[in-house]
Every structure is written in C-alpha cells, then in structure tokens.
Motif scaffolding. Structure first.
Motif, PDB file in Angstrom:
ATOM      1  N   ASN A 184       0.948  -1.339   0.040  1.00 31.29           N
ATOM      2  CA  ASN A 184      -0.014   0.014   0.021  1.00 31.29           C
ATOM      3  C   ASN A 184       0.902   1.040  -0.028  1.00 31.29           C
ATOM      4  O   ASN A 184       0.285   2.609   0.022  1.00 31.29           O
ATOM      5  N   TYR A 196     -10.078   3.506   0.859  1.00 32.91           N
ATOM      6  CA  TYR A 196      -9.181   2.954   1.448  1.00 32.91           C
ATOM      7  C   TYR A 196      -8.519   3.851   2.596  1.00 32.91           C
ATOM      8  O   TYR A 196      -8.310   3.551   3.692  1.00 32.91           O
ATOM      9  N   ARG A 237      -5.491  -0.001  -4.766  1.00 36.38           N
ATOM     10  CA  ARG A 237      -6.246  -0.886  -4.074  1.00 36.38           C
ATOM     11  C   ARG A 237      -7.235  -1.828  -4.558  1.00 36.38           C
ATOM     12  O   ARG A 237      -7.451  -3.167  -4.071  1.00 36.38           O
TER      13      ARG A 237
END
Length: 236
Positions: free
Chosen positions: A21, A101, A230
C-alpha cells in the motif's frame, strides 16, 4: 509485492510504483519511455491499468496478458448501486476505491476537479451511490470562447477578482466563482443527505480549489492511483 499502476486519462497519463500500500514513486506526465523505466527499475509483480484512450487489446499487447485492465466487471472493494455500471467512468471507480481505502467505514464525497468535475458518494457500508458530472474549469473557458462570436479564450489567474473590470476578468470571475459556488452547494446538499461526510478532492485543479472552499477538505492528488492500487490488491 511491487505493483505498477497506470492511469491513461483524458489529458495525460500517470504511473506509479507501490510496495503493497506504500507509494514509492509516481510519474505525473508519464509516457512509454518513463513507464518502461519504472518496469526495468522496479520489476513489478503485478500491473493494473485504467484507460479511457487505449484499447484493452493494445494494453495487453504492451504490458502482458497478466496485466489487470480496470472495467466495471472487475471485482471491486465496494458495491455499485448504479443503474448503468457499464458507463461509469474508470477514474470515478478508482477515486472511490481510493477514498474508501483512506477513510474506511466513512461516508465520503469525492470531488475530482479535472477535465470534468465529478462528484461521487460512497457510504460507510461500502456502497457507491453515484454522483454528478459537470464541466471542468478549462472546458468552461473553452465553451465561452467556442459558442460566442466575440469572447476570447482565457485561462484563470491565481488572483481572480470577484468584480471583473475587463472582459477577461469577467470571464475569469464567472467561471472560477461559478465553480466555487457549485462545489460549495454540492457539499452542502451531500452533507444534508449523508451524515458525518468526509470531503476528498483530487484532480488537476486540486491545489487551486482546496483553500477556496468553505468545507474542511482532504486533498489527495494521488487518489486515483491509490484507488487503482487498492483494486489491484483486491484482485490478487
């Protein structure tokens, strides 16, 4: 896991490398050479591509059959409550994924101030409800020039006067304060519909508008890239 994320937009291409991420590097004006450099340097494990200008067949040929091509049928980390998902803009899908997210289990309004200005709502339950599309700043200036006989094509300056004293200033005032009024009113109406609403702005005109709006706003220039990453993680 190293991910390559590419967004072929209406006016420019963006690319980024993520480690899981974490955003490692991005290219705001990417081309074939800079993307190839990212691939050579970082050797990505997975690739996801959003494109409004290049066909899936060409993308697969360029980046391999394993590249994930974003479309409305791809599994998403949120639910679509939208009557025509096949017409939903890929940048809007990615921006909503990015908002979810960054602010999980939160009612969010995503404002993308780019070629068009889009408004997209996702609720705390992870349901996307739709939104609105209106002309962006440059499109409004171009329309005023195109559809009239005598109005010039102008671009906005950093300090646009409220009361224009030249035709150029009047055009700037009408467009810029018209957009500000529009965005503020959309925020007000969405706040009335969704409780505890988080406002997120992205797109090319983010820096210009983020400090000119009434509401508390979270500016996220990389929101679409974050959302694409994501979605990629949701599919691998």
């Amino acid at each position: 896991m190293i991910n390559l994320v590419i967004d072929f937009g209406n006016t420019r291409t963006k690319a980024a490398i993520f480690s899981e991420n974490k955003l490692l590097i991005k290219e705001d004006n990417a081309d074939i050479n800079s993307i190839q450099s990212l691939i050579t340097t970082h050797e990505p494990t997975h690739t996801i591509i959003s494109s409004v200008s290049v066909s899936p067949e060409k993308l697969k040929a360029q980046y391999g059959d394993d590249a994930i091509i974003l479309n409305h049928q791809l599994p998403l980390p949120f639910l679509l409550d939208y009557k025509t998902p096949q017409t939903l803009g890929l940048d809007r899908i990615a921006a909503v994924a990015g908002a979810q997210y960054l602010f999980p289990k939160t009612n969010c309004l995503v404002i993308d101030a780019g070629t068009c200005i889009t408004y997209d709502a996702i609720d705390a339950k992870g349901i996307y409800h739709g939104g609105a599309i209106s002309p962006g700043v440059k499109m409004r200036f171009k329309a005023l020039n195109t559809f009239t006989a005598n109005l010039p094509l102008v671009e906005h300056s950093e300090n646009t006067p409220l009361v224009g004293q030249t035709t150029k200033e009047c055009l700037e005032s009408g467009v810029i304060y018209g957009v500000i009024g529009e965005i503020n009113e959309f925020i007000r109406m969405y706040n009335h519909k969704f409780a505890d609403l988080q406002i997120i702005i992205c797109g090319g005109d983010t820096k210009f508008f983020e400090n000119r709006l009434k509401a508390d706003i979270f500016a996220s220039p990389e929101l679409v890239l974050t959302g694409l990453n994501r979605i990629l993680l949701h599919n691998v």
